[in-house]
Design an enzyme around this catalytic site. Structure first.
Site, PDB file in Angstrom:
ATOM      1  N   GLU A  36      -7.649  -2.501  -0.240  1.00  0.00           N
ATOM      2  CA  GLU A  36      -6.266  -2.348  -0.706  1.00  0.00           C
ATOM      3  C   GLU A  36      -5.379  -1.994   0.487  1.00  0.00           C
ATOM      4  OE1 GLU A  36      -4.368  -2.798  -3.623  1.00  0.00           O
ATOM      5  OE2 GLU A  36      -2.898  -2.344  -2.063  1.00  0.00           O
ATOM      6  N   GLY A  42      -3.944   0.431  -7.656  1.00  0.00           N
ATOM      7  CA  GLY A  42      -3.296   0.097  -8.935  1.00  0.00           C
ATOM      8  C   GLY A  42      -2.335  -1.071  -8.885  1.00  0.00           C
ATOM      9  N   GLY A  43      -1.995  -1.525  -7.668  1.00  0.00           N
ATOM     10  CA  GLY A  43      -1.182  -2.736  -7.547  1.00  0.00           C
ATOM     11  C   GLY A  43       0.244  -2.585  -8.034  1.00  0.00           C
ATOM     12  N   SER A 154       1.470 -10.860  -6.615  1.00  0.00           N
ATOM     13  CA  SER A 154       2.673 -11.668  -6.401  1.00  0.00           C
ATOM     14  C   SER A 154       3.785 -10.823  -5.808  1.00  0.00           C
ATOM     15  CB  SER A 154       3.125 -12.242  -7.741  1.00  0.00           C
ATOM     16  OG  SER A 154       3.466 -11.182  -8.615  1.00  0.00           O
ATOM     17  N   GLY A 189      19.170 -13.241 -13.551  1.00  0.00           N
ATOM     18  CA  GLY A 189      17.941 -13.579 -14.262  1.00  0.00           C
ATOM     19  C   GLY A 189      17.800 -12.788 -15.543  1.00  0.00           C
ATOM     20  N   GLY A 191      15.223 -12.737 -17.581  1.00  0.00           N
ATOM     21  CA  GLY A 191      13.818 -12.645 -18.003  1.00  0.00           C
ATOM     22  C   GLY A 191      13.497 -11.205 -18.382  1.00  0.00           C
ATOM     23  N   ASP A 321      -2.011 -12.729 -10.959  1.00  0.00           N
ATOM     24  CA  ASP A 321      -0.747 -13.395 -10.624  1.00  0.00           C
ATOM     25  C   ASP A 321      -0.921 -14.510  -9.594  1.00  0.00           C
ATOM     26  OD1 ASP A 321       0.484 -11.626 -12.315  1.00  0.00           O
ATOM     27  OD2 ASP A 321       1.854 -10.784 -10.825  1.00  0.00           O
ATOM     28  N   MET A 327       2.367 -14.222 -15.706  1.00  0.00           N
ATOM     29  CA  MET A 327       2.138 -13.124 -14.755  1.00  0.00           C
ATOM     30  C   MET A 327       2.193 -11.814 -15.509  1.00  0.00           C
ATOM     31  SD  MET A 327       4.065 -14.231 -11.285  1.00  0.00           S
ATOM     32  CE  MET A 327       3.314 -15.374 -10.139  1.00  0.00           C
ATOM     33  N   HIS A 453       1.112   2.092 -46.145  1.00  0.00           N
ATOM     34  CA  HIS A 453       2.511   2.230 -46.538  1.00  0.00           C
ATOM     35  C   HIS A 453       2.988   3.650 -46.282  1.00  0.00           C
ATOM     36  CE1 HIS A 453       6.228   1.805 -48.734  1.00  0.00           C
ATOM     37  NE2 HIS A 453       5.949   2.949 -49.349  1.00  0.00           N
TER      38      HIS A 453
HETATM   39  C1  LIG Z   1       9.121  -4.381 -12.831  1.00  0.00           C
HETATM   40  C2  LIG Z   1       7.869  -5.029 -13.397  1.00  0.00           C
HETATM   41  C3  LIG Z   1       7.473  -4.725 -14.684  1.00  0.00           C
HETATM   42  C4  LIG Z   1       6.322  -5.300 -15.216  1.00  0.00           C
HETATM   43  N1  LIG Z   1       5.961  -4.975 -16.487  1.00  0.00           N
HETATM   44  C5  LIG Z   1       4.859  -5.520 -17.026  1.00  0.00           C
HETATM   45  C6  LIG Z   1       4.430  -5.167 -18.337  1.00  0.00           C
HETATM   46  O1  LIG Z   1       5.068  -4.360 -19.021  1.00  0.00           O
HETATM   47  N2  LIG Z   1       3.305  -5.739 -18.825  1.00  0.00           N
HETATM   48  C7  LIG Z   1       2.583  -6.641 -18.101  1.00  0.00           C
HETATM   49  O2  LIG Z   1       1.567  -7.126 -18.593  1.00  0.00           O
HETATM   50  N3  LIG Z   1       2.955  -7.000 -16.853  1.00  0.00           N
HETATM   51  C8  LIG Z   1       4.067  -6.458 -16.297  1.00  0.00           C
HETATM   52  N4  LIG Z   1       4.417  -6.782 -15.008  1.00  0.00           N
HETATM   53  C9  LIG Z   1       3.599  -7.765 -14.275  1.00  0.00           C
HETATM   54  C10 LIG Z   1       2.319  -7.120 -13.734  1.00  0.00           C
HETATM   55  O3  LIG Z   1       2.667  -6.007 -12.935  1.00  0.00           O
HETATM   56  C11 LIG Z   1       1.528  -8.127 -12.929  1.00  0.00           C
HETATM   57  O4  LIG Z   1       1.289  -9.274 -13.720  1.00  0.00           O
HETATM   58  C12 LIG Z   1       0.184  -7.534 -12.494  1.00  0.00           C
HETATM   59  O5  LIG Z   1       0.374  -6.390 -11.703  1.00  0.00           O
HETATM   60  C13 LIG Z   1      -0.626  -8.560 -11.716  1.00  0.00           C
HETATM   61  O6  LIG Z   1      -1.844  -7.993 -11.381  1.00  0.00           O
HETATM   62  P1  LIG Z   1      -2.699  -8.504 -10.135  1.00  0.00           P
HETATM   63  O7  LIG Z   1      -3.951  -7.690 -10.161  1.00  0.00           O
HETATM   64  O8  LIG Z   1      -2.794  -9.977 -10.154  1.00  0.00           O
HETATM   65  O9  LIG Z   1      -1.836  -8.142  -8.839  1.00  0.00           O
HETATM   66  P2  LIG Z   1      -1.035  -6.866  -8.359  1.00  0.00           P
HETATM   67  O10 LIG Z   1      -0.860  -5.864  -9.413  1.00  0.00           O
HETATM   68  O11 LIG Z   1       0.182  -7.419  -7.711  1.00  0.00           O
HETATM   69  O12 LIG Z   1      -1.965  -6.226  -7.256  1.00  0.00           O
HETATM   70  C14 LIG Z   1      -2.229  -6.865  -6.047  1.00  0.00           C
HETATM   71  C15 LIG Z   1      -2.723  -5.849  -5.042  1.00  0.00           C
HETATM   72  O13 LIG Z   1      -3.222  -6.532  -3.904  1.00  0.00           O
HETATM   73  C16 LIG Z   1      -2.856  -5.803  -2.744  1.00  0.00           C
HETATM   74  N5  LIG Z   1      -2.907  -6.725  -1.592  1.00  0.00           N
HETATM   75  C17 LIG Z   1      -2.132  -7.815  -1.378  1.00  0.00           C
HETATM   76  N6  LIG Z   1      -2.480  -8.423  -0.234  1.00  0.00           N
HETATM   77  C18 LIG Z   1      -3.515  -7.711   0.283  1.00  0.00           C
HETATM   78  C19 LIG Z   1      -4.315  -7.841   1.446  1.00  0.00           C
HETATM   79  N7  LIG Z   1      -4.165  -8.853   2.313  1.00  0.00           N
HETATM   80  N8  LIG Z   1      -5.275  -6.920   1.673  1.00  0.00           N
HETATM   81  C20 LIG Z   1      -5.466  -5.889   0.817  1.00  0.00           C
HETATM   82  N9  LIG Z   1      -4.743  -5.717  -0.309  1.00  0.00           N
HETATM   83  C21 LIG Z   1      -3.784  -6.629  -0.577  1.00  0.00           C
HETATM   84  C22 LIG Z   1      -1.460  -5.309  -3.070  1.00  0.00           C
HETATM   85  O14 LIG Z   1      -1.095  -4.215  -2.257  1.00  0.00           O
HETATM   86  C23 LIG Z   1      -1.629  -4.914  -4.534  1.00  0.00           C
HETATM   87  O15 LIG Z   1      -2.043  -3.584  -4.674  1.00  0.00           O
HETATM   88  C24 LIG Z   1       5.559  -6.203 -14.436  1.00  0.00           C
HETATM   89  C25 LIG Z   1       5.949  -6.511 -13.125  1.00  0.00           C
HETATM   90  C26 LIG Z   1       7.085  -5.937 -12.603  1.00  0.00           C
HETATM   91  C27 LIG Z   1       7.492  -6.263 -11.198  1.00  0.00           C
END
Ligand SMILES: Cc1cc2nc3c(=O)[nH]c(=O)nc-3n(C[C@H](O)[C@H](O)[C@H](O)COP(=O)(O)OP(=O)(O)OC[C@H]3O[C@@H](n4cnc5c(N)ncnc54)[C@H](O)[C@@H]3O)c2cc1C
Length: 475
Positions: A36, A42-43, A154, A189, A191, A321, A327, A453
């Protein structure tokens, strides 16, 4: 360079795709490591997405209720004031606790965590440029592995002419961290991200203008639901400009001065901050994908995978993503589980017809399956049953009369094709509908299922009964 280590699986990225994949793989007996690049695990979801946005949505909804609705219930609050820094600190604490929990889960499953930036340097090798704190020095490690899961997520799409500057023209990340309530928040946007963050700041006192290029907001929703949401949000105070483009913006005298274009005419509009939320694109740069030959869709930037989430390189998988599909965090997690199972030799799969989508405005919007427009386009014979929340006793008790449940079923088999809910607690109500779609249930199955209910879910039962033309409460 430090010594080579051997893992069965290295997961790059610890978002809801990556950390869930790592845990599932460890449960199945694989030796797993995660890489990470950010300090916290936690992303996007936990740090700057789902969780902080919902923490602020919940806090701002309390403020709005105290300000505008408590009096209806005979509750007098006196002079109400907003302490934004406490609200932000609470959000930060929720994020901290949840990201820390991810660390505990990974460690509890004996998964090694590397903090650093990962790059693939061979079909079975990952280079990690480890963060070594304030010294600024990078420690480079090469890790050997049987398989690799790419879960790097993403990043927000940047619009030409509306380049992000971190202060005036911003992404959702900065819109989760304002130090004071902007007087006027412009949002490019319509969305779910724009609408949810717009709802937060509108409730806290900002004027909010949403500019959407398309003829409707939240364009992937069922048309009837999207139109209802548009009407309700305008009633709440949202200004919404449809069929309108923001073609440029300049910063002058502490204002963002936008140029709007609609029907061939230009118009100027100023705001204090401009949130650009027009979508996100897969994060594939600097991962070594080109060098190793991983195929990427040149128009969308998605990593291409087969049904077992394997790319064209047999040891490399991708989820979340990064790959096509909605996404969403729960979609990423489902793919993480499926990919880990495939790597472990099990038949992991995801049912893409049963993925819920939720917009956390108030009222909430939640859906699963096909919209009425999609059913028509595909020439599927269908029946619709709807029921308004104004007819549900529980919704009345709560003072929530807006919205409805709409259930679409095949007119011959009665199988449920889609459910679309706009109303109180729609986000929780949709779970029953997802289960129904997953199990191939009919509208009659829901109609004959006894619902407690008074509950919001009775509106779903009534909508299913309406498909059967035997709704008890519809007039
Ligand atoms: C404001 C907002 C609100 C959202 N609300 C919702 C919601 O209510 N419900 C829902 O389902 N989705 C929601 N989403 C979308 C959701 O956050 C994403 O779909 C989800 O986080 C994608 O998960 P992922 O594991 O693919 O990637 P991510 O969560 O993006 O995690 C990717 C991880 O990879 C790491 N990384 C990237 N490149 C490298 C590298 N080269 N080396 C090491 N680590 C790296 C990043 O630092 C990150 O921690 C929301 C998004 C946003 C922006």
């Amino acid at each position: 360079m430090t010594k080579k280590k051997i893992y069965d699986l290295i997961v790059i990225g610890t978002g809801p795709g990556g950390y869930v994949a790592a845990i599932r793989a460890a449960q199945l007996g694989l030796k797993v490591a995660c890489v990470e690049k950010d300090a916290r695990l936690g992303g996007v979801c936990l740090n700057v997405g789902c969780i902080p946005s919902k923490a602020l949505l919940d806090s701002s909804e309390y403020f709005h209720l105290a300000k505008d609705h408590f009096a209806d219930h005979g509750i007098k609050t006196g002079k109400l004031s907003l302490d934004l820094s406490t609200m932000m600190a609470r959000k930060e604490q929720v994020v901290e606790e949840l990201t820390d929990n991810v660390r505990k889960l990974l460690e509890g499953n004996n998964i090694r965590i590397f903090h650093g930036t990962a790059r693939i340097v061979g079909e079975d090798r990952v280079e990690v440029a480890e963060n070594t704190g304030s010294s600024g020095k990078e420690n480079i490690r090469i890790l050997g592995t049987g398989s690799i899961i790419l879960a790097t997520g993403s990043t927000p799409v940047q619009v030409p002419g509306l380049e992000f500057d971190g202060k005036w023209i911003i992404t959702s990340t900065e819109a989760l961290e304002f130090k004071e309530v902007p007087k006027h928040l412009g949002i490019v946007g319509g969305g779910y991200i724009g609408l949810e963050l717009g709802a937060v700041w509108l409730r806290l006192g900002a004027k909010v203008t949403v500019v959407e290029m398309l003829p409707q907001i939240a364009a992937t929703l069922d048309g009837q639901v999207s139109r209802t949401l548009d009407r309700i949000l305008r009633k709440q105070g949202f200004e919404i400009r449809l069929n309108t483009m923001v073609s440029g913006a300049k910063i002058s005298k502490n204002k963002v001065r936008m140029t709007l274009e609609a029907d061939g005419k230009k118009e100027a509009l100023s705001c204090d901050r401009l949130l650009v939320a027009v979508g996100r694109r897969p994060l594939t740069q600097n991962l070594g994908l080109e060098e190793i030959g991983v195929k990427i869709d040149s128009s969308t930037g998605h990593v291409l995978v087969d049904e077992s989430y394997r790319t064209n390189i047999h040891t490399i998988y991708a989820i979340g993503d990064l790959i096509p599909g909605p996404m969403l965090a729960h979609k990423a997690s489902a793919e993480g589980i499926a990919a880990a199972e495939c790597i472990a030799g099990l038949p992991g799969e995801v049912n893409y017809d049963a993925i819920p989508a939720v917009v956390y405005t108030w009222p909430e919007v939640a859906s699963v399956g096909l919209t009425e427009e999609q059913v028509k386009e595909r020439n599927i014979p269908y029946c619709v049953g709807s029921y308004p929340f104004s007819g549900a006793g529980r919704a009345r008790c709560m003072g929530e009369k807006d919205g409805f449940v709409k259930l679409i079923a095949h007119s011959k088999s009665d199988r449920i094709l889609g459910v679309h809910i706009i109303g109180p607690r729609a986000a929780d109500m949709i779970a029953e509908c997802v289960l129904a779609v997953e199990f191939g249930a009919s509208s009659e199955d829901i109609a004959r299922t006894i619902h407690g209910h008074p509950t919001f879910a009775e509106a779903l039962q009534e909508a299913a009964m309406a498909v059967q033309k035997c709704s008890i409460y519809a007039s």
